[in-house]
Design a protein around this motif. Structure first.
Motif, PDB file in Angstrom:
ATOM      1  N   THR A 183       0.812  -1.227   0.000  1.00  0.00           N
ATOM      2  CA  THR A 183       0.000   0.000   0.000  1.00  0.00           C
ATOM      3  C   THR A 183       0.840   1.269   0.000  1.00  0.00           C
ATOM      4  O   THR A 183       0.302   2.355  -0.229  1.00  0.00           O
ATOM      5  N   ASP A 184       2.140   1.156   0.229  1.00  0.00           N
ATOM      6  CA  ASP A 184       2.997   2.338   0.276  1.00  0.00           C
ATOM      7  C   ASP A 184       3.327   2.811  -1.143  1.00  0.00           C
ATOM      8  O   ASP A 184       3.844   2.030  -1.962  1.00  0.00           O
ATOM      9  N   ASP A 185       3.044   4.078  -1.438  1.00  0.00           N
ATOM     10  CA  ASP A 185       3.233   4.603  -2.787  1.00  0.00           C
ATOM     11  C   ASP A 185       4.692   4.531  -3.237  1.00  0.00           C
ATOM     12  O   ASP A 185       4.977   4.205  -4.403  1.00  0.00           O
ATOM     13  N   ARG A 186       5.612   4.840  -2.364  1.00  0.00           N
ATOM     14  CA  ARG A 186       7.027   4.841  -2.749  1.00  0.00           C
ATOM     15  C   ARG A 186       7.508   3.434  -3.093  1.00  0.00           C
ATOM     16  O   ARG A 186       8.260   3.241  -4.058  1.00  0.00           O
ATOM     17  N   ARG A 187       7.088   2.477  -2.309  1.00  0.00           N
ATOM     18  CA  ARG A 187       7.498   1.101  -2.604  1.00  0.00           C
ATOM     19  C   ARG A 187       6.844   0.604  -3.898  1.00  0.00           C
ATOM     20  O   ARG A 187       7.484  -0.092  -4.690  1.00  0.00           O
ATOM     21  N   ARG A 188       5.589   0.979  -4.123  1.00  0.00           N
ATOM     22  CA  ARG A 188       4.937   0.577  -5.382  1.00  0.00           C
ATOM     23  C   ARG A 188       5.612   1.244  -6.576  1.00  0.00           C
ATOM     24  O   ARG A 188       5.721   0.644  -7.650  1.00  0.00           O
TER      25      ARG A 188
END
Length: 262
Positions: free
Chosen positions: A123-128
Protein backbone atom coordinates in the motif's frame (compact mmCIF):
# COMPACT_ATOMS: atom_id res chain seq x y z
CA UNK A 1 -0.73 19.41 -36.90
CA UNK A 2 -0.83 15.71 -35.99
CA UNK A 3 -4.32 14.21 -36.09
CA UNK A 4 -5.81 13.56 -32.68
CA UNK A 5 -6.44 9.84 -32.32
CA UNK A 6 -9.52 8.59 -30.47
CA UNK A 7 -10.01 5.52 -28.30
CA UNK A 8 -12.85 4.00 -26.38
CA UNK A 9 -11.78 3.62 -22.75
CA UNK A 10 -14.02 1.99 -20.17
CA UNK A 11 -14.06 -0.21 -17.06
CA UNK A 12 -14.95 -3.90 -17.27
CA UNK A 13 -17.68 -3.59 -14.68
CA UNK A 14 -21.15 -5.15 -14.40
CA UNK A 15 -22.71 -5.18 -17.91
CA UNK A 16 -19.21 -4.83 -19.38
CA UNK A 17 -17.83 -7.78 -17.42
CA UNK A 18 -18.69 -10.09 -20.35
CA UNK A 19 -15.65 -10.63 -22.65
CA UNK A 20 -17.73 -11.61 -25.67
CA UNK A 21 -19.78 -8.44 -25.39
CA UNK A 22 -16.67 -6.28 -25.11
CA UNK A 23 -15.22 -8.03 -28.17
CA UNK A 24 -18.36 -7.10 -30.14
CA UNK A 25 -18.02 -3.49 -29.00
CA UNK A 26 -14.37 -3.47 -30.09
CA UNK A 27 -15.34 -4.76 -33.53
CA UNK A 28 -18.01 -2.04 -33.82
CA UNK A 29 -15.51 0.60 -32.72
CA UNK A 30 -13.18 -0.48 -35.48
CA UNK A 31 -16.03 -0.32 -37.99
CA UNK A 32 -16.89 3.23 -36.90
CA UNK A 33 -13.33 4.46 -37.31
CA UNK A 34 -11.96 4.52 -33.76
CA UNK A 35 -8.20 4.20 -33.35
CA UNK A 36 -8.10 2.25 -30.09
CA UNK A 37 -10.04 0.28 -27.48
CA UNK A 38 -8.54 0.38 -23.99
CA UNK A 39 -9.92 -1.11 -20.78
CA UNK A 40 -9.40 -0.51 -17.07
CA UNK A 41 -7.45 -3.06 -15.02
CA UNK A 42 -9.04 -3.68 -11.61
CA UNK A 43 -9.67 -6.66 -9.35
CA UNK A 44 -12.63 -5.01 -7.60
CA UNK A 45 -14.40 -1.65 -7.20
CA UNK A 46 -16.51 0.03 -4.57
CA UNK A 47 -20.28 -0.47 -4.44
CA UNK A 48 -22.56 -0.42 -6.36
CA UNK A 49 -20.19 -2.20 -8.78
CA UNK A 50 -20.26 -5.94 -8.18
CA UNK A 51 -18.99 -7.77 -11.30
CA UNK A 52 -15.45 -7.19 -12.61
CA UNK A 53 -13.83 -8.93 -15.60
CA UNK A 54 -10.19 -9.80 -16.16
CA UNK A 55 -8.66 -7.33 -18.65
CA UNK A 56 -6.15 -9.70 -20.25
CA UNK A 57 -8.64 -12.37 -21.26
CA UNK A 58 -11.09 -9.70 -22.38
CA UNK A 59 -8.40 -8.02 -24.49
CA UNK A 60 -7.54 -11.37 -26.07
CA UNK A 61 -11.18 -11.66 -27.16
CA UNK A 62 -11.04 -8.10 -28.52
CA UNK A 63 -7.81 -8.85 -30.39
CA UNK A 64 -9.42 -11.77 -32.22
CA UNK A 65 -12.49 -9.68 -33.08
CA UNK A 66 -10.51 -6.79 -34.62
CA UNK A 67 -7.75 -6.15 -37.14
CA UNK A 68 -6.73 -2.49 -36.87
CA UNK A 69 -7.49 -0.77 -33.54
CA UNK A 70 -4.85 -0.57 -30.83
CA UNK A 71 -5.77 -2.39 -27.65
CA UNK A 72 -4.43 -2.54 -24.13
CA UNK A 73 -4.94 -2.21 -20.39
CA UNK A 74 -5.11 1.46 -19.44
CA UNK A 75 -3.68 1.30 -16.92
CA UNK A 76 -2.31 -1.79 -15.24
CA UNK A 77 -0.74 -1.26 -11.79
CA UNK A 78 2.40 -3.35 -12.17
CA UNK A 79 3.08 -3.45 -8.43
CA UNK A 80 0.28 -5.97 -7.95
CA UNK A 81 1.34 -8.14 -10.90
CA UNK A 82 4.37 -10.37 -11.19
CA UNK A 83 6.63 -9.01 -13.97
CA UNK A 84 7.39 -12.53 -15.21
CA UNK A 85 3.68 -13.14 -15.76
CA UNK A 86 3.21 -9.74 -17.42
CA UNK A 87 6.14 -10.44 -19.74
CA UNK A 88 4.43 -13.60 -20.97
CA UNK A 89 0.96 -12.03 -21.15
CA UNK A 90 2.07 -8.94 -23.06
CA UNK A 91 4.17 -10.79 -25.61
CA UNK A 92 1.39 -13.31 -26.21
CA UNK A 93 -1.30 -10.65 -26.53
CA UNK A 94 0.90 -8.55 -28.79
CA UNK A 95 1.44 -11.48 -31.12
CA UNK A 96 -2.24 -12.41 -31.04
CA UNK A 97 -3.12 -8.84 -32.08
CA UNK A 98 -0.33 -8.65 -34.67
CA UNK A 99 1.53 -5.89 -32.86
CA UNK A 100 -1.40 -3.76 -31.71
CA UNK A 101 -0.82 -3.85 -27.95
CA UNK A 102 -0.11 -0.72 -25.93
CA UNK A 103 0.72 -1.23 -22.25
CA UNK A 104 -0.53 1.47 -19.90
CA UNK A 105 1.14 1.40 -16.48
CA UNK A 106 0.83 3.26 -13.20
CA UNK A 107 0.84 3.00 -9.42
CA UNK A 108 -2.87 2.31 -9.02
CA UNK A 109 -4.79 3.26 -5.89
CA UNK A 110 -6.33 1.51 -2.91
CA UNK A 111 -9.05 4.09 -2.35
CA UNK A 112 -11.60 2.96 -4.94
CA UNK A 113 -11.90 -0.69 -3.98
CA UNK A 114 -9.26 -1.73 -1.48
CA UNK A 115 -7.43 -3.62 -4.20
CA UNK A 116 -4.20 -3.59 -2.21
CA UNK A 117 -5.21 -3.66 1.44
CA UNK A 118 -7.90 -6.35 1.07
CA UNK A 119 -5.45 -8.74 -0.59
CA UNK A 120 -2.33 -8.02 1.44
CA UNK A 121 -0.65 -6.13 -1.40
CA UNK A 122 1.79 -3.24 -0.97
CA UNK A 123 0.00 0.00 0.00
CA UNK A 124 3.00 2.34 0.28
CA UNK A 125 3.23 4.60 -2.79
CA UNK A 126 7.03 4.84 -2.75
CA UNK A 127 7.50 1.10 -2.60
CA UNK A 128 4.94 0.58 -5.38
CA UNK A 129 6.79 3.15 -7.49
CA UNK A 130 10.03 1.23 -6.98
CA UNK A 131 8.26 -2.01 -7.90
CA UNK A 132 6.84 -0.34 -11.01
CA UNK A 133 10.26 0.83 -12.18
CA UNK A 134 11.83 -2.55 -11.49
CA UNK A 135 9.04 -4.31 -13.39
CA UNK A 136 9.51 -2.04 -16.38
CA UNK A 137 13.22 -2.83 -16.42
CA UNK A 138 12.44 -6.55 -16.46
CA UNK A 139 9.81 -6.17 -19.18
CA UNK A 140 12.14 -4.21 -21.47
CA UNK A 141 14.78 -6.92 -21.11
CA UNK A 142 12.27 -9.74 -21.56
CA UNK A 143 10.83 -8.23 -24.74
CA UNK A 144 14.32 -7.97 -26.25
CA UNK A 145 14.69 -11.74 -26.34
CA UNK A 146 18.04 -11.73 -24.53
CA UNK A 147 18.69 -13.76 -21.41
CA UNK A 148 17.46 -11.74 -18.46
CA UNK A 149 19.58 -11.44 -15.31
CA UNK A 150 17.90 -9.26 -12.72
CA UNK A 151 18.52 -9.23 -8.98
CA UNK A 152 16.63 -6.30 -7.51
CA UNK A 153 15.04 -5.26 -4.26
CA UNK A 154 11.67 -6.74 -5.20
CA UNK A 155 12.18 -9.22 -8.05
CA UNK A 156 14.64 -11.81 -9.29
CA UNK A 157 15.04 -13.26 -12.78
CA UNK A 158 18.04 -15.55 -12.93
CA UNK A 159 19.08 -16.19 -16.52
CA UNK A 160 15.81 -16.66 -18.39
CA UNK A 161 14.97 -15.90 -22.03
CA UNK A 162 11.38 -14.92 -22.78
CA UNK A 163 10.31 -16.34 -26.12
CA UNK A 164 8.48 -15.76 -28.32
CA UNK A 165 9.22 -12.05 -28.47
CA UNK A 166 6.59 -9.39 -29.23
CA UNK A 167 5.88 -8.68 -32.88
CA UNK A 168 8.07 -5.56 -32.93
CA UNK A 169 11.23 -4.64 -31.04
CA UNK A 170 9.22 -3.53 -28.04
CA UNK A 171 5.67 -2.90 -26.87
CA UNK A 172 4.74 0.80 -26.44
CA UNK A 173 4.44 1.79 -22.77
CA UNK A 174 2.31 4.73 -21.67
CA UNK A 175 2.89 5.93 -18.11
CA UNK A 176 0.03 7.36 -16.05
CA UNK A 177 0.34 9.83 -13.21
CA UNK A 178 -1.27 12.87 -11.64
CA UNK A 179 -0.61 16.19 -13.42
CA UNK A 180 2.36 18.07 -11.98
CA UNK A 181 3.93 15.00 -10.36
CA UNK A 182 7.52 14.82 -11.59
CA UNK A 183 8.17 11.10 -11.07
CA UNK A 184 5.56 9.88 -13.60
CA UNK A 185 6.73 12.51 -16.10
CA UNK A 186 10.33 11.35 -15.77
CA UNK A 187 9.19 7.74 -16.01
CA UNK A 188 7.14 8.51 -19.14
CA UNK A 189 10.12 10.26 -20.75
CA UNK A 190 11.98 6.94 -20.61
CA UNK A 191 9.14 5.18 -22.42
CA UNK A 192 6.59 5.97 -25.14
CA UNK A 193 3.69 8.01 -23.77
CA UNK A 194 2.27 10.01 -20.88
CA UNK A 195 -1.26 9.80 -19.50
CA UNK A 196 -2.05 12.51 -16.91
CA UNK A 197 -5.07 11.17 -15.01
CA UNK A 198 -7.77 13.39 -13.50
CA UNK A 199 -6.75 16.21 -15.81
CA UNK A 200 -9.02 19.21 -15.22
CA UNK A 201 -7.58 21.95 -17.46
CA UNK A 202 -5.43 22.12 -20.61
CA UNK A 203 -2.93 24.37 -18.80
CA UNK A 204 -2.08 21.38 -16.59
CA UNK A 205 -1.31 19.38 -19.70
CA UNK A 206 0.82 22.14 -21.21
CA UNK A 207 2.90 22.37 -18.04
CA UNK A 208 3.50 18.61 -18.03
CA UNK A 209 4.33 18.46 -21.74
CA UNK A 210 6.89 21.23 -21.27
CA UNK A 211 8.72 18.96 -18.82
CA UNK A 212 8.18 15.80 -20.84
CA UNK A 213 10.12 16.49 -24.01
CA UNK A 214 9.17 15.56 -27.56
CA UNK A 215 8.35 12.44 -29.53
CA UNK A 216 5.97 10.80 -27.05
CA UNK A 217 2.27 10.12 -27.20
CA UNK A 218 0.29 12.39 -24.87
CA UNK A 219 -3.04 10.97 -23.75
CA UNK A 220 -6.04 12.80 -22.28
CA UNK A 221 -9.27 11.32 -20.93
CA UNK A 222 -12.18 13.75 -21.14
CA UNK A 223 -15.98 13.54 -21.51
CA UNK A 224 -17.30 13.63 -25.07
CA UNK A 225 -18.73 17.11 -24.55
CA UNK A 226 -15.26 18.59 -23.92
CA UNK A 227 -13.74 21.04 -26.39
CA UNK A 228 -10.55 19.17 -27.18
CA UNK A 229 -8.88 21.91 -29.24
CA UNK A 230 -7.08 23.46 -26.23
CA UNK A 231 -5.80 20.02 -25.22
CA UNK A 232 -4.50 19.38 -28.74
CA UNK A 233 -2.80 22.79 -28.68
CA UNK A 234 -1.24 21.82 -25.34
CA UNK A 235 0.20 18.65 -26.89
CA UNK A 236 -2.43 15.89 -26.72
CA UNK A 237 -2.11 13.18 -29.38
CA UNK A 238 -4.79 10.77 -28.09
CA UNK A 239 -8.26 11.32 -26.63
CA UNK A 240 -9.83 8.61 -24.45
CA UNK A 241 -13.53 8.53 -23.65
CA UNK A 242 -14.29 9.16 -19.99
CA UNK A 243 -17.16 7.16 -18.49
CA UNK A 244 -18.52 7.17 -14.95
CA UNK A 245 -17.73 3.70 -13.57
CA UNK A 246 -20.63 3.36 -11.15
CA UNK A 247 -23.34 3.12 -13.81
CA UNK A 248 -21.47 1.99 -16.91
CA UNK A 249 -23.58 0.12 -19.47
CA UNK A 250 -23.27 -1.52 -22.86
CA UNK A 251 -25.74 1.01 -24.29
CA UNK A 252 -23.66 3.95 -23.05
CA UNK A 253 -20.49 2.62 -24.68
CA UNK A 254 -22.28 1.65 -27.88
CA UNK A 255 -23.92 5.07 -28.09
CA UNK A 256 -20.54 6.75 -27.68
CA UNK A 257 -18.82 4.61 -30.27
CA UNK A 258 -21.58 5.12 -32.84
CA UNK A 259 -21.25 8.88 -32.46
CA UNK A 260 -17.80 8.29 -33.93
CA UNK A 261 -14.30 9.43 -33.01
CA UNK A 262 -13.28 13.07 -32.67
Amino acid sequence: MTRLKSALWFPLFDQLAEPAGVARLAAEAEEFGWDGVFVWDHTRWRAPVSAVADPWITLAAAAIATERVRIGPMVTPLARRRPVQVARETATLDRLSNGRLTLGVGLGSDRFGGEYSLFGEETDDRRRAAMLDESLTILSAAWSGVEVHHHGEHYTVDGVRFLPRPTHDRIPVWVAGFPGKLAPIRRAARHDGYFPVNLSHPDQLAESVALLGTGLEVVVAQPASTDLAPYVEAGATWWLTDFEPDDISVDAVRGMLRDGPR
